[in-house]
Design a protein around this motif. Sequence first.
Motif: not given
Length: 452
Positions: A125-132, A164-175, A378-385
């Motif tokens: 639970k804590g991992d998901l709260i932190l990542i988001n 999830l991290m692909g989305k987090i990277v995008k959201d971080t870039a926007y903020l 999804s492209t960022i996530s695929a590069i991570m994979a």
Amino acid sequence: MINYKNILETINMVDKLKFDIRTITMGISLLDCADTDGQKSRNKIYDKITRLSEHFVETAEKTEKEFGIPIINKRISVTPVSLIAGSCNDTDYVKFAQTLDKAADTAGVDFIGGYSALVQKGFTKGDLILINSIPEALASTEKVCSSINVASTKAGINMDAIKLMGKIVKDTAYLTRDNNSIGCAKLVIFANAVEDNPFMAGAFHGPGQPEASINVGVSGPGVVKNALEQIRGQDFTSVCETIKKTAFKLTRAGEVVAKEISQILDIPFGIMDLSLAPTADIGDSVARILEEIGLESCGAHGTTAALALLNDAVKKGGIMASSNVGGLSGAFIPVSEDEGMINAVNRGSLVIEKLEAMTCVCSVGLDMIAIPGDTKASTISAIMADECAIGVINQKTTAVRLIPVYGKSLGDTAEFGGLLGRAPIMPVSKFSSDKFIERGGKIPAPIHSFKN
């Protein structure tokens, strides 16, 4: 007996060849700061960090002057915050990041790492709260760095985490869009993360570490390049021997400084990380070492072999000089932080596919690479994979630090300033990875025998 030749050699390394202690990092365990009350937990965290680091920067600066070797960064790493904050009932951990930021300010350090989670086998639970919370945490702090370990050789690759991290990277870039999406420069996604890495943004104090420790990262690409200039035209055996001998000298010099700081602070010495970490300054580039070995431009055919040679020789020389070599030791290849890499990208000799190949033999992975701001999550996530697969199969640490710079595209350059440097926007594949990433689930751990 004092050897004056060695003294003069060290002075020359510092004055002309940019040898430095790149970073000294105090690792601090926060395991005893967990509490069911979030505010009480944060108070414990602030008190412990500021108490242990009270004389840290002052001691490092004093030792720096005494030995005449520059210490560029003073930093703190802490226990992955998801392990601590998970004990409380908070539903958002941004205040934990802000507490770390405030403690780092009080301590006077450059960065604090450990806003992290280890999710290679699954989420708590804590991992998901932190990542988001990462996008807002990095946008509302200045010194906090974050890392997420999403894969390991023994656990496999957590593809749900990668998605999830692909989305987090995008959201971080926007903020952080008003500052070239710089929040992404403070976020690393790992496979096989190590617990005692002193380099940001991926530093954290792992659960297997002592109460506190002093970890040190030494750097000196300019010194290695200069040594190779003296043996131009000689064979690869001479190249390897020269790099090993140079790495030996760098490690010895760094360990003396690190142990002095450790002794004064009465905190155990952890590891010496001997890494050729470049800067954007001329004369401090890993790419230029590869070119000195014989390549017209970094990225040309032969670059991966040259980097493998360099990485291996650096480790061999370092291990001969110290019994405490650890961390990520080897050669870093961040694009924005390396003048030679930046030029290679601008010349067209270095592309993201070649960088990926180089990560099979380098110290970490795809590091500080700026890509178009409209790149899909999804492209960022695929590069991570892809990068995690290299690490998992080859039993090495790999990482991804991509910066989709909001509002910028091919032909533009993002300026990050300081050690983070500047990066030309690099192209990524225009073909979709959507269905691949949508599958989710997990890629199993690889077989450890029957290797080929």
